[in-house]
Design a protein around this motif. Structure first.
Motif, PDB file in Angstrom:
ATOM      1  N   VAL A 181       0.869  -1.223   0.044  1.00  0.00           N
ATOM      2  CA  VAL A 181       0.047   0.007   0.185  1.00  0.00           C
ATOM      3  C   VAL A 181       0.799   1.073  -0.057  1.00  0.00           C
ATOM      4  O   VAL A 181       1.703   1.589   0.805  1.00  0.00           O
ATOM      5  N   THR A 182       0.823   2.052  -1.085  1.00  0.00           N
ATOM      6  CA  THR A 182       1.494   3.149  -1.248  1.00  0.00           C
ATOM      7  C   THR A 182       0.805   4.466  -1.074  1.00  0.00           C
ATOM      8  O   THR A 182      -0.189   4.504  -1.947  1.00  0.00           O
ATOM      9  N   ARG A 183       1.229   5.523  -0.156  1.00  0.00           N
ATOM     10  CA  ARG A 183       0.482   6.902  -0.105  1.00  0.00           C
ATOM     11  C   ARG A 183       1.330   7.639  -1.257  1.00  0.00           C
ATOM     12  O   ARG A 183       2.482   7.764  -0.945  1.00  0.00           O
ATOM     13  N   LEU A 184       0.708   8.031  -2.286  1.00  0.00           N
ATOM     14  CA  LEU A 184       1.221   8.770  -3.438  1.00  0.00           C
ATOM     15  C   LEU A 184       1.216  10.183  -3.067  1.00  0.00           C
ATOM     16  O   LEU A 184       2.329  10.733  -3.412  1.00  0.00           O
ATOM     17  N   GLU A 185       0.299  10.802  -2.412  1.00  0.00           N
ATOM     18  CA  GLU A 185       0.226  12.121  -2.109  1.00  0.00           C
ATOM     19  C   GLU A 185      -1.011  12.067  -1.018  1.00  0.00           C
ATOM     20  O   GLU A 185      -1.747  11.135  -1.044  1.00  0.00           O
ATOM     21  N   PRO A 186      -1.284  13.170  -0.420  1.00  0.00           N
ATOM     22  CA  PRO A 186      -2.475  13.339   0.488  1.00  0.00           C
ATOM     23  C   PRO A 186      -3.795  12.854  -0.208  1.00  0.00           C
ATOM     24  O   PRO A 186      -4.144  13.469  -1.240  1.00  0.00           O
ATOM     25  N   GLY A 187      -4.385  11.948  -0.027  1.00  0.00           N
ATOM     26  CA  GLY A 187      -5.758  11.567  -0.487  1.00  0.00           C
ATOM     27  C   GLY A 187      -5.602  10.371  -1.808  1.00  0.00           C
ATOM     28  O   GLY A 187      -6.581   9.863  -2.301  1.00  0.00           O
ATOM     29  N   ARG A 188      -4.350  10.302  -2.033  1.00  0.00           N
ATOM     30  CA  ARG A 188      -4.177   9.160  -3.197  1.00  0.00           C
ATOM     31  C   ARG A 188      -3.361   8.122  -2.766  1.00  0.00           C
ATOM     32  O   ARG A 188      -2.072   8.273  -2.409  1.00  0.00           O
ATOM     33  N   TYR A 189      -3.816   6.837  -3.216  1.00  0.00           N
ATOM     34  CA  TYR A 189      -3.040   5.598  -2.623  1.00  0.00           C
ATOM     35  C   TYR A 189      -2.912   4.656  -3.807  1.00  0.00           C
ATOM     36  O   TYR A 189      -3.982   4.755  -4.685  1.00  0.00           O
ATOM     37  N   LYS A 190      -2.204   3.816  -3.926  1.00  0.00           N
ATOM     38  CA  LYS A 190      -2.050   2.434  -4.594  1.00  0.00           C
ATOM     39  C   LYS A 190      -2.053   1.312  -3.741  1.00  0.00           C
ATOM     40  O   LYS A 190      -1.051   1.238  -3.119  1.00  0.00           O
ATOM     41  N   VAL A 191      -2.645   0.490  -4.190  1.00  0.00           N
ATOM     42  CA  VAL A 191      -2.635  -0.830  -3.562  1.00  0.00           C
ATOM     43  C   VAL A 191      -2.298  -2.064  -4.577  1.00  0.00           C
ATOM     44  O   VAL A 191      -2.959  -1.944  -5.447  1.00  0.00           O
ATOM     45  N   ALA A 192      -1.299  -2.545  -4.355  1.00  0.00           N
ATOM     46  CA  ALA A 192      -0.814  -3.453  -5.596  1.00  0.00           C
ATOM     47  C   ALA A 192      -0.373  -4.774  -5.199  1.00  0.00           C
ATOM     48  O   ALA A 192       0.549  -4.894  -3.907  1.00  0.00           O
ATOM     49  N   LEU A 193      -0.170  -5.769  -5.891  1.00  0.00           N
ATOM     50  CA  LEU A 193       0.421  -7.028  -5.485  1.00  0.00           C
ATOM     51  C   LEU A 193       1.818  -6.793  -5.872  1.00  0.00           C
ATOM     52  O   LEU A 193       2.262  -5.686  -6.847  1.00  0.00           O
ATOM     53  N   ASP A 194       2.872  -7.134  -4.841  1.00  0.00           N
ATOM     54  CA  ASP A 194       4.354  -6.750  -5.000  1.00  0.00           C
ATOM     55  C   ASP A 194       5.230  -8.064  -4.619  1.00  0.00           C
ATOM     56  O   ASP A 194       5.122  -8.646  -3.662  1.00  0.00           O
ATOM     57  N   GLU A 195       5.923  -8.618  -5.521  1.00  0.00           N
ATOM     58  CA  GLU A 195       6.965  -9.706  -5.395  1.00  0.00           C
ATOM     59  C   GLU A 195       7.819  -9.425  -4.650  1.00  0.00           C
ATOM     60  O   GLU A 195       8.520 -10.454  -3.956  1.00  0.00           O
ATOM     61  N   SER A 196       8.219  -8.180  -4.095  1.00  0.00           N
ATOM     62  CA  SER A 196       9.434  -7.823  -2.989  1.00  0.00           C
ATOM     63  C   SER A 196       8.630  -8.099  -1.575  1.00  0.00           C
ATOM     64  O   SER A 196       9.268  -8.083  -0.781  1.00  0.00           O
ATOM     65  N   VAL A 197       7.325  -8.221  -1.473  1.00  0.00           N
ATOM     66  CA  VAL A 197       6.750  -8.323  -0.370  1.00  0.00           C
ATOM     67  C   VAL A 197       6.394  -9.818  -0.086  1.00  0.00           C
ATOM     68  O   VAL A 197       5.760 -10.631  -1.195  1.00  0.00           O
ATOM     69  N   PRO A 198       6.824 -10.330   0.905  1.00  0.00           N
ATOM     70  CA  PRO A 198       6.466 -11.888   1.406  1.00  0.00           C
ATOM     71  C   PRO A 198       5.233 -12.118   1.240  1.00  0.00           C
ATOM     72  O   PRO A 198       4.278 -11.175   1.505  1.00  0.00           O
ATOM     73  N   PHE A 199       4.805 -13.515   0.739  1.00  0.00           N
ATOM     74  CA  PHE A 199       3.290 -13.828   0.460  1.00  0.00           C
ATOM     75  C   PHE A 199       2.714 -13.717   1.915  1.00  0.00           C
ATOM     76  O   PHE A 199       3.273 -14.213   2.977  1.00  0.00           O
ATOM     77  N   GLY A 200       1.648 -13.268   1.904  1.00  0.00           N
ATOM     78  CA  GLY A 200       0.679 -13.182   3.274  1.00  0.00           C
ATOM     79  C   GLY A 200       1.153 -11.918   4.152  1.00  0.00           C
ATOM     80  O   GLY A 200       0.556 -11.998   5.195  1.00  0.00           O
ATOM     81  N   GLU A 201       1.908 -11.112   3.758  1.00  0.00           N
ATOM     82  CA  GLU A 201       2.231 -10.031   4.011  1.00  0.00           C
ATOM     83  C   GLU A 201       1.454  -8.636   3.423  1.00  0.00           C
ATOM     84  O   GLU A 201       1.596  -8.675   2.338  1.00  0.00           O
ATOM     85  N   THR A 202       1.325  -7.630   4.186  1.00  0.00           N
ATOM     86  CA  THR A 202       0.876  -6.352   3.549  1.00  0.00           C
ATOM     87  C   THR A 202       1.973  -5.281   4.066  1.00  0.00           C
ATOM     88  O   THR A 202       1.971  -5.167   5.254  1.00  0.00           O
ATOM     89  N   HIS A 203       2.623  -4.440   3.087  1.00  0.00           N
ATOM     90  CA  HIS A 203       3.727  -3.398   3.625  1.00  0.00           C
ATOM     91  C   HIS A 203       2.952  -1.883   3.137  1.00  0.00           C
ATOM     92  O   HIS A 203       2.332  -2.146   2.143  1.00  0.00           O
ATOM     93  N   GLU A 204       3.377  -1.153   3.931  1.00  0.00           N
ATOM     94  CA  GLU A 204       2.975   0.155   3.624  1.00  0.00           C
ATOM     95  C   GLU A 204       4.064   1.110   3.465  1.00  0.00           C
ATOM     96  O   GLU A 204       5.190   1.105   4.003  1.00  0.00           O
ATOM     97  N   ASP A 205       4.003   2.027   2.332  1.00  0.00           N
ATOM     98  CA  ASP A 205       5.001   2.840   2.007  1.00  0.00           C
ATOM     99  C   ASP A 205       4.477   4.315   1.865  1.00  0.00           C
ATOM    100  O   ASP A 205       3.282   4.444   1.605  1.00  0.00           O
ATOM    101  N   ILE A 206       5.212   5.316   1.761  1.00  0.00           N
ATOM    102  CA  ILE A 206       5.037   6.715   1.360  1.00  0.00           C
ATOM    103  C   ILE A 206       5.812   7.191   0.190  1.00  0.00           C
ATOM    104  O   ILE A 206       7.125   7.013   0.484  1.00  0.00           O
ATOM    105  N   ALA A 207       5.303   7.502  -0.696  1.00  0.00           N
ATOM    106  CA  ALA A 207       6.059   7.871  -2.048  1.00  0.00           C
ATOM    107  C   ALA A 207       6.882   9.319  -1.488  1.00  0.00           C
ATOM    108  O   ALA A 207       6.413   9.815  -0.917  1.00  0.00           O
ATOM    109  N   ALA A 208       8.114   9.192  -2.088  1.00  0.00           N
ATOM    110  CA  ALA A 208       8.958  10.263  -1.872  1.00  0.00           C
ATOM    111  C   ALA A 208       8.500  11.471  -2.446  1.00  0.00           C
ATOM    112  O   ALA A 208       7.958  11.452  -3.622  1.00  0.00           O
TER     113      ALA A 208
END
Length: 86
Positions: free
Chosen positions: A59-86
């Protein structure tokens, strides 16, 4: 009145035999919508992640009010990671 949008783009035509969406873009106009909207998006991708069995969800916060939720092979199966875009 506030609104939220959830866009589910189609998979690229060269995807490995799958028409499932691998990401969801979200835009919120109210902070009250964020938690429920993100939960719904993650739930929508869990089934696809389970079918793949080789990726988690980011789950990536792109900017206030905008997010992207995506499948990501760098995230282990069964986990959800959160990021804030630079």
């Amino acid at each position: 009145m506030s609104t939220a949008t959830m866009e589910r783009p189609t998979a690229p035509s060269n995807a490995a035999g799958s028409s499932d969406s691998r990401s969801i873009d979200l835009a919120f106009t109210s902070a009250d919508q964020v938690h429920e909207g993100l939960e719904n998006a993650v739930e929508a991708l869990i089934e696809t992640a389970a079918q793949d069995g080789n990726c988690g969800i980011r789950v990536t916060r792109l900017e206030p009010g905008r997010y992207k939720v995506a499948l990501d092979e760098s995230v282990p199966f069964g986990e959800t990671h959160e990021d804030i875009a630079a």
